[in-house]
Design an enzyme around this catalytic site. Structure first.
Site, PDB file in Angstrom:
ATOM      1  NE  ARG A  46      -3.647   0.191   2.177  1.00 51.90           N
ATOM      2  CZ  ARG A  46      -4.931   0.284   1.864  1.00 51.90           C
ATOM      3  NH1 ARG A  46      -5.618  -0.804   1.623  1.00 51.90           N
ATOM      4  NH2 ARG A  46      -5.525   1.444   1.811  1.00 51.90           N
ATOM      5  CB  SER A  76      -1.060   4.758   3.166  1.00 57.31           C
ATOM      6  OG  SER A  76      -1.471   3.409   3.324  1.00 57.31           O
ATOM      7  CB  ILE A  77       2.381   0.779   4.280  1.00 57.26           C
ATOM      8  CG1 ILE A  77       1.093   0.540   5.061  1.00 57.26           C
ATOM      9  CG2 ILE A  77       3.556   0.050   4.921  1.00 57.26           C
ATOM     10  CD1 ILE A  77       0.624  -0.893   5.068  1.00 57.26           C
ATOM     11  NE  ARG A 119       1.493   8.595   1.053  1.00 60.37           N
ATOM     12  CZ  ARG A 119       0.531   8.027   0.334  1.00 60.37           C
ATOM     13  NH1 ARG A 119       0.748   7.734  -0.920  1.00 60.37           N
ATOM     14  NH2 ARG A 119      -0.642   7.764   0.871  1.00 60.37           N
ATOM     15  CG  ASP A 150       3.496 -18.953 -10.601  1.00 60.91           C
ATOM     16  OD1 ASP A 150       3.778 -17.957 -11.291  1.00 60.91           O
ATOM     17  OD2 ASP A 150       4.363 -19.712 -10.124  1.00 60.91           O
ATOM     18  CB  THR A 188       6.275 -15.556   1.105  1.00 65.66           C
ATOM     19  OG1 THR A 188       5.995 -16.909   1.487  1.00 65.66           O
ATOM     20  CG2 THR A 188       7.516 -15.068   1.850  1.00 65.66           C
ATOM     21  CG  LEU A 189       3.370 -10.396   2.448  1.00 61.76           C
ATOM     22  CD1 LEU A 189       2.524  -9.666   3.488  1.00 61.76           C
ATOM     23  CD2 LEU A 189       3.025  -9.957   1.045  1.00 61.76           C
ATOM     24  CD  GLU A 190      10.859 -10.794  -1.136  1.00 62.05           C
ATOM     25  OE1 GLU A 190      11.068  -9.707  -1.708  1.00 62.05           O
ATOM     26  OE2 GLU A 190      11.066 -11.884  -1.673  1.00 62.05           O
TER      27      GLU A 190
END
Length: 128
Positions: A98, A100-101, A103, A115, A123-125
Site C-alpha cells: 500500500r 500509505s505504508i 510513504r 502463479d 510470502t511477503l518481504e
C-alpha cells in the site's frame, strides 16, 4: 495474451462460485479492483550471526511469532498473509504494498506475480 484487472463485482462472483478462495475474507477487504490482504503473525528474520550472505550457501533464518512486530531501520523480515489463497488455473495475482505504508518507509514486496493455480499464504518481504 490479454490481461485484465478484475473488478470488485467479478472478484465477489468468483468467491461466491468458489472459483477463487480467500480464507478468511472480510468483505471490507474487497476494493474496487483488488483484495486487501493482512499481515499474519509468523515471521522469519535473517540470522544476524551470518556476517556475509552468499547465493552459494543457505541463508539461516530465526523464526518468531507475535501479534506485533518491530522492524528495525534497515532490517528485513519475511512474513505471510493471514489469508490463505487458492487461485483458479486461469487467473494470476499481483501483490503490491500500500502506498500509505510505503510513504512511512516500509517496503512490502514479494516475487511479484502469484502463479495461476497457486494455493497457500503469500510470502511477503518487509524492509524498513
Amino acid at each position: 495474451m490479454d490481461f485484465m484487472i478484475l473488478s470488485d463485482k467479478t472478484i465477489e462472483n468468483l468467491v461466491k462460485e468458489k472459483e477463487l478462495i480467500v480464507d478468511p475474507l472480510d468483505p471490507v477487504c474487497i476494493q474496487p479492483a483488488s483484495i486487501d490482504c493482512r499481515l499474519g503473525t509468523d515471521f522469519l528474520e535473517v540470522d544476524s550471526n551470518s556476517a556475509v550472505l552468499s547465493l552459494d550457501s543457505e541463508v539461516k533464518y530465526r523464526k518468531f511469532s507475535g501479534d506485533r512486530v518491530i522492524i528495525r531501520p534497515h532490517s528485513f523480515l519475511l512474513a505471510t498473509t493471514v489469508e490463505w489463497i487458492k487461485l483458479p488455473s486461469h487467473i494470476t495475482a499481483f501483490v503490491e504494498g500500500r502506498s500509505s505504508i510505503g510513504r512511512m518507509g516500509l517496503f512490502i514486496q514479494n516475487a511479484g506475480w502469484v502463479d495461476a493455480g497457486f494455493e497457500g499464504r503469500i510470502t511477503l518481504e518487509l524492509y524498513n
